[in-house]
Design an enzyme around this catalytic site. Structure first.
Site, PDB file in Angstrom:
ATOM      1  N   GLY A 285       0.814  -1.219   0.000  1.00 14.81           N
ATOM      2  CA  GLY A 285       0.000   0.000   0.000  1.00 14.81           C
ATOM      3  C   GLY A 285       0.842   1.261   0.000  1.00 14.81           C
ATOM      4  O   GLY A 285       2.082   1.208  -0.053  1.00 14.81           O
ATOM      5  N   HIS A 458     -20.779  -6.962 -33.092  1.00 12.95           N
ATOM      6  CA  HIS A 458     -20.235  -8.317 -33.220  1.00 12.95           C
ATOM      7  C   HIS A 458     -19.191  -8.340 -34.336  1.00 12.95           C
ATOM      8  O   HIS A 458     -19.417  -7.733 -35.379  1.00 12.95           O
ATOM      9  CB  HIS A 458     -21.358  -9.300 -33.564  1.00 12.95           C
ATOM     10  CG  HIS A 458     -20.863 -10.697 -33.786  1.00 12.95           C
ATOM     11  ND1 HIS A 458     -20.536 -11.532 -32.750  1.00 12.95           N
ATOM     12  CD2 HIS A 458     -20.606 -11.378 -34.933  1.00 12.95           C
ATOM     13  CE1 HIS A 458     -20.115 -12.689 -33.237  1.00 12.95           C
ATOM     14  NE2 HIS A 458     -20.145 -12.617 -34.561  1.00 12.95           N
TER      15      HIS A 458
END
Ligand SMILES: Cc1cc2nc3c(=O)[nH]c(=O)nc-3n(C[C@H](O)[C@H](O)[C@H](O)COP(=O)(O)OP(=O)(O)OC[C@H]3O[C@@H](n4cnc5c(N)ncnc54)[C@H](O)[C@@H]3O)c2cc1C
Length: 479
Positions: A285, A458
């Site tokens: 972190g 598509h």
């Protein structure tokens, strides 16, 4: 009259965007930077890591050329020096880009370390060069040390790596993200402590480059902020690539020898083991840069290493604001940029919408990529929602199959009562690009009906998003 209307301290994505927006709105603006224009993001964070990961990705494709019917003759391997050089070159390009933007927007750049001394006043001293951060090029026309005044001061000083007591990075055997980004030679083995975005991206980079990588995570899943199912899917994929992963365990001690570290690891049941690796990355972190910038003297409130702000980025002290990493989690560049605009527009009196933290997407650029927005299934349940959950696997997506990247999962979470999209979670190819479709949808307060009514082109990977929505309502087509 004050020297400026607005002074911004720190030129990361929070600071430099605040300065640009301020200048656009007619404020006389200055930005103070001590090390590198464009901050951690462009110099040591988001961008140079993505450059490294891109090299790793291309290496991976080269190694799998045969799968695509291609023959690579001769040797195909990484030239580490050139890989790092490319990444550093890209960081410099980003740095120069921000320099150009400051000039274009007539923002004064002041070079040095800023400190608030009293309301509306800062002093700027020459930069004390921090040990691990080479200083970026200083703009030729930058102003220097001195005292400067402004009606509004925005603190955007960012964050630095967190160090755990007894496991502090030394820059040689135990690396932070700084050293991890510029290896002079590839370690043969690597232990990564922490599997958040930073840890797992480096684990992914080094593993693809052929390093023997072990990841140790204290929580029960890798990428712990993500939905548990996505974490589990990613873990399997990482392990398939040869990464070793130890969860619910922590590194308790490290012994160093001349060219390796031995980590003592303890799991939650008390089981102990040691792992010896050439190098260790500490990725536990980051903490906000709140020290030595005069916050105490002015009485600016902080909490757990970050400045406390309200929803318009105001601190408790009039005329002092904070944005980005220093103003708390999630510590992400796009959150910093968004806060920057909110902060400056609020100063101008434009009444911007406060930030809705539930709409901040998160992206991790490991292989496979991970991206999400909104509530995880566990959090949605804990919030008391009755859920409809849809899933769709990339293996049934024609484009993914054509790309040779058919491993992935799209998961969508809806409020069963209203059809509101509560969360979307993706793991797989290019999902860091796909997630924005769901982010826009959530911002427009979409429901399942509108998503089902939307036509997805598509063949695209994006079709997994629609199929996942259809699946939540028992209407999936391609599975
Ligand atoms: C390895 C890594 C990978 C990352 N990848 C991503 C990613 O893919 N996506 C994402 O969204 N986020 C990512 N992040 C996080 C992202 O970099 C930060 O969220 C972002 O940089 C925060 O911006 P900021 O403006 O708050 O601060 P910073 O970018 O940290 O900039 C702060 C600036 O302030 C300067 N400064 C500090 N104190 C002073 C002072 N007293 N006087 C003058 N100047 C000062 C610093 O020198 C620095 O340039 C990553 C971070 C790391 C470390």
């Amino acid at each position: 009259m004050a020297d400026y209307d607005i002074i911004v301290i720190g030129s990361g994505p929070g600071g430099y965007i605040a300065a640009i927006r301020a200048a656009q709105l007619g404020f006389r603006t200055a930005i103070v930077e001590r090390e590198h224009l464009a901050g951690i993001c462009s110099n040591w964070g988001c961008i140079p890591t993505k450059a490294l990961l891109r090299s790793a990705e291309i290496l991976h494709y080269g190694q799998h050329a045969k799968d695509y019917g291609l023959v690579l003759e001769g040797s195909f391997k990484a030239d580490l020096e050139a890989v790092v050089k490319r990444s550093r070159g890209i960081a410099v390009r980003m740095n120069n880009g921000v320099q150009f933007l400051m000039k274009k927007n007539k923002v004064d750049v002041i070079w040095g370390e800023a400190k608030l001394t009293k309301p509306g006043t800062i002093t700027v001293a020459p930069t004390k060069k921090p040990a691990m951060q080479p200083q970026g090029p200083i703009p030729k026309n930058a102003k220097g040390e001195g005292t400067y005044t402004a009606d509004h001061i925005i603190v955007a000083t960012g964050a630095r790596p967190r160090a755990l007591p007894g496991l502090e990075p030394d820059g040689k055997l135990i690396w932070t993200y700084f050293e991890s980004m510029v290896p002079a030679k590839m370690p043969k083995s690597l232990l990564v402590m922490g599997s958040g975005a930073i840890g797992i991206e480096f684990a992914s980079f080094y593993r693809t480059m052929g390093v023997d990588v072990t990841v140790v995570e204290v929580l029960p899943q890798v990428v712990p902020v993500e939905d548990a199912e996505i974490g589990a899917f990613a873990r399997k994929a990482f392990e398939k690539q040869g990464m070793k992963i130890i969860t619910s365990a922590k590194v308790t001690k490290v012994e160093k020898s001349a060219d390796s570290v031995t980590a003592h690891i303890e799991d939650e049941k008390g089981g102990k083991q040691t792992i010896t690796a050439d190098r260790m990355i500490s990725a536990v972190g980051v903490v906000g840069n709140i020290e030595n910038i005069g916050l105490e003297a002015l009485g600016v409130k902080t909490d757990r290493g970050c400045i406390v702000i309200d929803d318009l980025c105001r601190t408790n002290v009039k005329g002092v604001y904070a944005i980005g990493d220093v103003a708390g989690p999630p510590m992400l560049a796009h959150k910093a940029e968004h806060e920057a605009v909110i902060c400056v527009e609020a100063i101008k009196g434009l009444h911007p919408h406060p930030m809705d933290k539930s709409m901040i997407p998160g992206c991790t650029y490991c292989h496979p990529q991970i991206a999400s927005v909104g509530l995880t299934e566990a959090k949605a349940k804990a919030a008391g929602y009755e859920l409809k959950v849809g899933r769709f696997n990339f293996v049934a997506n024609g484009k993914a199959v054509a790309l040779g990247e058919d491993s992935g999962l799209a998961k969508t979470i809806f409020d069963a009562k209203t059809g509101k999209l509560l969360g979307a979670h993706l793991v797989g190819p290019e999902v860091t690009e796909l997630i924005q479709g769901f982010v826009v949808a959530m911002n427009l307060e979409t429901t399942e009906e509108e998503l089902m009514h939307t036509i997805f082109p598509h063949p695209t990977l994006s079709e997994v998003m629609k199929e996942s929505v259809l699946d939540a309502y028992g209407k999936v087509l391609n599975a």
